[in-house]
Design a protein around this motif. Structure first.
Motif, PDB file in Angstrom:
ATOM      1  N   LEU A 264      -7.029  11.765  -5.682  1.00  0.00           N
ATOM      2  CA  LEU A 264      -5.710  12.357  -5.503  1.00  0.00           C
ATOM      3  C   LEU A 264      -5.811  13.872  -5.366  1.00  0.00           C
ATOM      4  N   THR A 265      -6.635  14.493  -6.210  1.00  0.00           N
ATOM      5  CA  THR A 265      -6.828  15.945  -6.127  1.00  0.00           C
ATOM      6  C   THR A 265      -7.383  16.334  -4.761  1.00  0.00           C
ATOM      7  N   LEU A 266      -8.366  15.580  -4.279  1.00  0.00           N
ATOM      8  CA  LEU A 266      -8.973  15.867  -2.975  1.00  0.00           C
ATOM      9  C   LEU A 266      -7.995  15.602  -1.835  1.00  0.00           C
ATOM     10  N   PHE A 267      -7.204  14.534  -1.946  1.00  0.00           N
ATOM     11  CA  PHE A 267      -6.307  14.171  -0.856  1.00  0.00           C
ATOM     12  C   PHE A 267      -5.250  15.241  -0.607  1.00  0.00           C
ATOM     13  N   LEU A 268      -4.697  15.811  -1.673  1.00  0.00           N
ATOM     14  CA  LEU A 268      -3.655  16.820  -1.496  1.00  0.00           C
ATOM     15  C   LEU A 268      -4.167  17.999  -0.674  1.00  0.00           C
ATOM     16  N   VAL A 269      -5.413  18.399  -0.904  1.00  0.00           N
ATOM     17  CA  VAL A 269      -6.002  19.498  -0.141  1.00  0.00           C
ATOM     18  C   VAL A 269      -6.390  19.019   1.254  1.00  0.00           C
ATOM     19  N   TYR A 270      -6.993  17.849   1.321  1.00  0.00           N
ATOM     20  CA  TYR A 270      -7.445  17.276   2.586  1.00  0.00           C
ATOM     21  C   TYR A 270      -6.285  17.063   3.550  1.00  0.00           C
ATOM     22  N   LEU A 275      -5.782  17.391   7.781  1.00  0.00           N
ATOM     23  CA  LEU A 275      -4.949  16.436   8.514  1.00  0.00           C
ATOM     24  C   LEU A 275      -3.676  17.062   9.049  1.00  0.00           C
ATOM     25  N   GLY A 276      -3.401  18.310   8.676  1.00  0.00           N
ATOM     26  CA  GLY A 276      -2.257  19.033   9.215  1.00  0.00           C
ATOM     27  C   GLY A 276      -0.907  18.575   8.702  1.00  0.00           C
ATOM     28  N   MET A 277      -0.863  17.936   7.538  1.00  0.00           N
ATOM     29  CA  MET A 277       0.423  17.523   6.968  1.00  0.00           C
ATOM     30  C   MET A 277       1.070  18.691   6.243  1.00  0.00           C
ATOM     31  N   ASP A 278       2.400  18.733   6.307  1.00  0.00           N
ATOM     32  CA  ASP A 278       3.117  19.717   5.509  1.00  0.00           C
ATOM     33  C   ASP A 278       3.528  19.085   4.184  1.00  0.00           C
ATOM     34  N   ALA A 279       4.207  19.874   3.346  1.00  0.00           N
ATOM     35  CA  ALA A 279       4.601  19.365   2.027  1.00  0.00           C
ATOM     36  C   ALA A 279       5.521  18.164   2.140  1.00  0.00           C
ATOM     37  N   GLY A 280       6.400  18.166   3.161  1.00  0.00           N
ATOM     38  CA  GLY A 280       7.296  17.030   3.345  1.00  0.00           C
ATOM     39  C   GLY A 280       6.538  15.760   3.685  1.00  0.00           C
ATOM     40  N   GLY A 281       5.510  15.874   4.520  1.00  0.00           N
ATOM     41  CA  GLY A 281       4.714  14.706   4.886  1.00  0.00           C
ATOM     42  C   GLY A 281       3.953  14.140   3.706  1.00  0.00           C
ATOM     43  N   VAL A 282       3.337  15.028   2.931  1.00  0.00           N
ATOM     44  CA  VAL A 282       2.614  14.578   1.746  1.00  0.00           C
ATOM     45  C   VAL A 282       3.572  13.930   0.756  1.00  0.00           C
ATOM     46  N   GLY A 283       4.754  14.533   0.587  1.00  0.00           N
ATOM     47  CA  GLY A 283       5.752  13.967  -0.320  1.00  0.00           C
ATOM     48  C   GLY A 283       6.192  12.583   0.112  1.00  0.00           C
ATOM     49  N   PHE A 284       6.357  12.380   1.425  1.00  0.00           N
ATOM     50  CA  PHE A 284       6.753  11.062   1.920  1.00  0.00           C
ATOM     51  C   PHE A 284       5.673  10.027   1.640  1.00  0.00           C
ATOM     52  N   VAL A 285       4.412  10.405   1.850  1.00  0.00           N
ATOM     53  CA  VAL A 285       3.300   9.481   1.599  1.00  0.00           C
ATOM     54  C   VAL A 285       3.299   9.030   0.145  1.00  0.00           C
ATOM     55  N   LEU A 286       3.444   9.992  -0.781  1.00  0.00           N
ATOM     56  CA  LEU A 286       3.431   9.662  -2.200  1.00  0.00           C
ATOM     57  C   LEU A 286       4.677   8.861  -2.594  1.00  0.00           C
ATOM     58  N   ALA A 287       5.829   9.213  -2.013  1.00  0.00           N
ATOM     59  CA  ALA A 287       7.059   8.487  -2.322  1.00  0.00           C
ATOM     60  C   ALA A 287       6.981   7.048  -1.836  1.00  0.00           C
ATOM     61  N   PHE A 288       6.370   6.837  -0.670  1.00  0.00           N
ATOM     62  CA  PHE A 288       6.243   5.471  -0.156  1.00  0.00           C
ATOM     63  C   PHE A 288       5.335   4.647  -1.057  1.00  0.00           C
ATOM     64  N   GLY A 289       4.322   5.306  -1.628  1.00  0.00           N
ATOM     65  CA  GLY A 289       3.482   4.628  -2.597  1.00  0.00           C
ATOM     66  C   GLY A 289       4.276   4.200  -3.815  1.00  0.00           C
ATOM     67  N   SER A 290       5.232   5.030  -4.238  1.00  0.00           N
ATOM     68  CA  SER A 290       6.077   4.688  -5.376  1.00  0.00           C
ATOM     69  C   SER A 290       7.006   3.524  -5.050  1.00  0.00           C
ATOM     70  N   ILE A 407     -14.233  12.423  -0.886  1.00  0.00           N
ATOM     71  CA  ILE A 407     -13.356  11.251  -0.953  1.00  0.00           C
ATOM     72  C   ILE A 407     -14.186   9.981  -0.789  1.00  0.00           C
ATOM     73  N   LEU A 408     -15.146   9.996   0.136  1.00  0.00           N
ATOM     74  CA  LEU A 408     -16.025   8.855   0.333  1.00  0.00           C
ATOM     75  C   LEU A 408     -16.807   8.534  -0.934  1.00  0.00           C
ATOM     76  N   ALA A 409     -17.326   9.571  -1.594  1.00  0.00           N
ATOM     77  CA  ALA A 409     -18.127   9.359  -2.796  1.00  0.00           C
ATOM     78  C   ALA A 409     -17.308   8.702  -3.903  1.00  0.00           C
ATOM     79  N   PHE A 410     -16.104   9.201  -4.122  1.00  0.00           N
ATOM     80  CA  PHE A 410     -15.282   8.639  -5.206  1.00  0.00           C
ATOM     81  C   PHE A 410     -14.679   7.294  -4.816  1.00  0.00           C
ATOM     82  N   ALA A 411     -14.434   7.072  -3.519  1.00  0.00           N
ATOM     83  CA  ALA A 411     -13.957   5.758  -3.083  1.00  0.00           C
ATOM     84  C   ALA A 411     -15.031   4.706  -3.335  1.00  0.00           C
TER      85      ALA A 411
END
Length: 439
Positions: A264-270, A275-290, A407-411
């Motif tokens: 999760l820590t790596l993904f937010l930066v990655y 990947l060129g996502m803005d805060a809204g895009g990242v928020g949507f990804v996490l919200a959809f997970g919820s 991310i690959l290593a921890f996955a």
């Protein structure tokens, strides 16, 4: 605990049989007013907490001009009590009335956060004071989270424990979905300090709902041999280690949380940098997970009845542990980045919620109530204590190996833990594997 879980009835084994001429009462938990009060209080408190999770860093950045290190320091103070407060929380919960502990924890959180608007209006707000406030709030949360899980079996029959835990998990998912959105609107309209004041109101509302609970636990044994003492701080850890099923669940959760927090820590930066996502895009990804987590809470009981225990744990852990692999095909310029990231967190949230519902219900069913607080506290200390380790390792490796490689290593580490968990589940004694069917 002196015996394996097989010697105590699980939630499924405690199911009331339907005797001839008798219809099973329908409505279940919906007619249990004390549970509904606990559930509503926990839901309101969780919504308020999600607002503060967003408002606190915004207050630091907008008002104090804090650096990222200072924001991280304040956030870290909220998790520190998981290591240094949780063990004592279990001891206190087993010594005193658990409803009273819940009331004190909510009141302490409300009072601590109420100080923030006062400091803001008097222009005396500083990073050190916010660190102290964050620690007090985190300590209250550590106590509250252990106390309501230990208190739940006193309000709910064993046959309804999975259903009750599913509802609590579902409300937490709803809080994750709506809390951040409501917090963002409040911050934009009123300012971060007023948004924090909304959380104060939420904690006070939770205090009132739990104050109205009518059930009272029977007096606890106060003899010198039966009363929890300071020497009993390790009782919960010893109990978890002696029982094979609880030991396996504890080790799996600790390893999973380490890998999860690192990813999760790596993904937010990655997501932002590569990947060129803005805060809204990242928020949507996490919200959809919820949202997927909420769906998992709804199907947990039916899935458990279909696959049994530990079958449902193996299937649910498969989803949550393998989901990070879906991030590996992503990369700069790919048109599938957003879709794959959203799918990753949806699969992860769905599986993890189902898993958690059954594990919590299982622990509540097999651990004697007189040590349930200490055992729950020990479990959370062992499993939540790996979260800061995972965040630190994720950030460290991300800077040295690169974000995608880390991310690959921890996955892959998550997959290894999943394979070991499956092997351990298959070696459990047959009675212990019957466990608790889901809701």
């Amino acid at each position: 605990m002196t015996s394996a879980p097989a010697e105590r009835p699980t939630a499924s084994e405690a199911e009331d049989p339907v005797s001839p001429g008798t219809e099973k009462v329908r409505g279940g938990l919906w007619r249990n007013r004390d549970f509904l009060k606990l559930w509503s209080g926990e839901t309101v408190a969780a919504l308020g907490a999600q607002v503060t999770q967003l408002a606190l860093p915004m207050l630091l950045l907008s008002t104090l001009g804090a650096s990222s290190a200072e924001v991280g320091l304040v956030a870290g103070m909220q998790y520190l009590p998981a290591l240094c407060v949780t063990p004592f929380a279990g001891l206190v919960i087993d010594m005193f009335d658990r409803r009273l502990v819940l009331l004190v924890a909510n009141l302490a959180r409300a009072v601590a956060l109420a100080v923030v608007p006062v400091l803001y209006l008097t222009d005396t707000l500083t990073v050190p004071t916010l660190c102290l406030i964050a620690f007090v709030v985190g300590a209250g949360t550590s106590v509250f989270d252990v106390a309501y899980l230990a208190y739940l079996p006193a309000l709910v029959p064993q046959r309804d424990l999975v259903d009750a835990n599913s509802k609590l998990q579902g409300s937490y998912s709803v809080a994750q979905i709506g809390g951040s959105s409501v917090g963002g609107l409040l911050i934009r309209a009123l300012g971060a300090w007023l948004a924090i004041l909304a959380n104060v109101v939420a904690y006070l509302a939770a205090f009132v709902t739990m104050l109205l609970i009518r059930h009272r636990e029977p007096p606890r044994e106060r003899s010198s041999t039966g009363r929890p003492r300071a020497a009993d701080l390790l009782t919960g850890v010893k109990l978890l280690w002696r029982d094979r099923t609880l030991r396996v669940l504890s080790m799996r959760a600790g390893w999973f949380n380490l890998c999860e927090q690192a990813i999760l820590t790596l993904f937010l930066v990655y997501a932002v940098k590569e990947l060129g996502m803005d805060a809204g895009g990242v928020g949507f990804v996490l919200a959809f997970g919820s949202i997927a987590s909420l769906a998992g809470a709804f199907v947990a009981r039916r899935a458990g009845n279909r696959f049994g225990f530990p079958g449902i744990l193996i299937l649910a852990s498969s989803a949550s542990s393998l989901a990070p692999l879906l991030l590996l095909p992503t990369g700069p310029g790919s048109g599938w980045n957003f879709t794959l990231a959203t799918l990753t967190f949806a699969v992860y949230g769905f599986g993890l919620t189902i898993y958690n519902v059954h594990v919590v219900a299982f622990r509540q069913s097999v651990i004697p109530t007189e040590v349930l607080g200490r055992a729950t506290a020990a479990y959370r200390m062992l499993t939540y204590g790996t979260l800061p380790i995972g965040a630190f390792l994720g950030g460290l490796l991300g800077g040295r190996l690169g974000l995608w490689n880390s991310i690959l290593a921890f996955a892959l580490a998550s997959v290894v833990g999943w394979l070991l968990f499956i092997a351990a589940c298959r070696r459990l004694p047959a009675p212990e594997r019957e466990g608790v069917p889901a809701q």
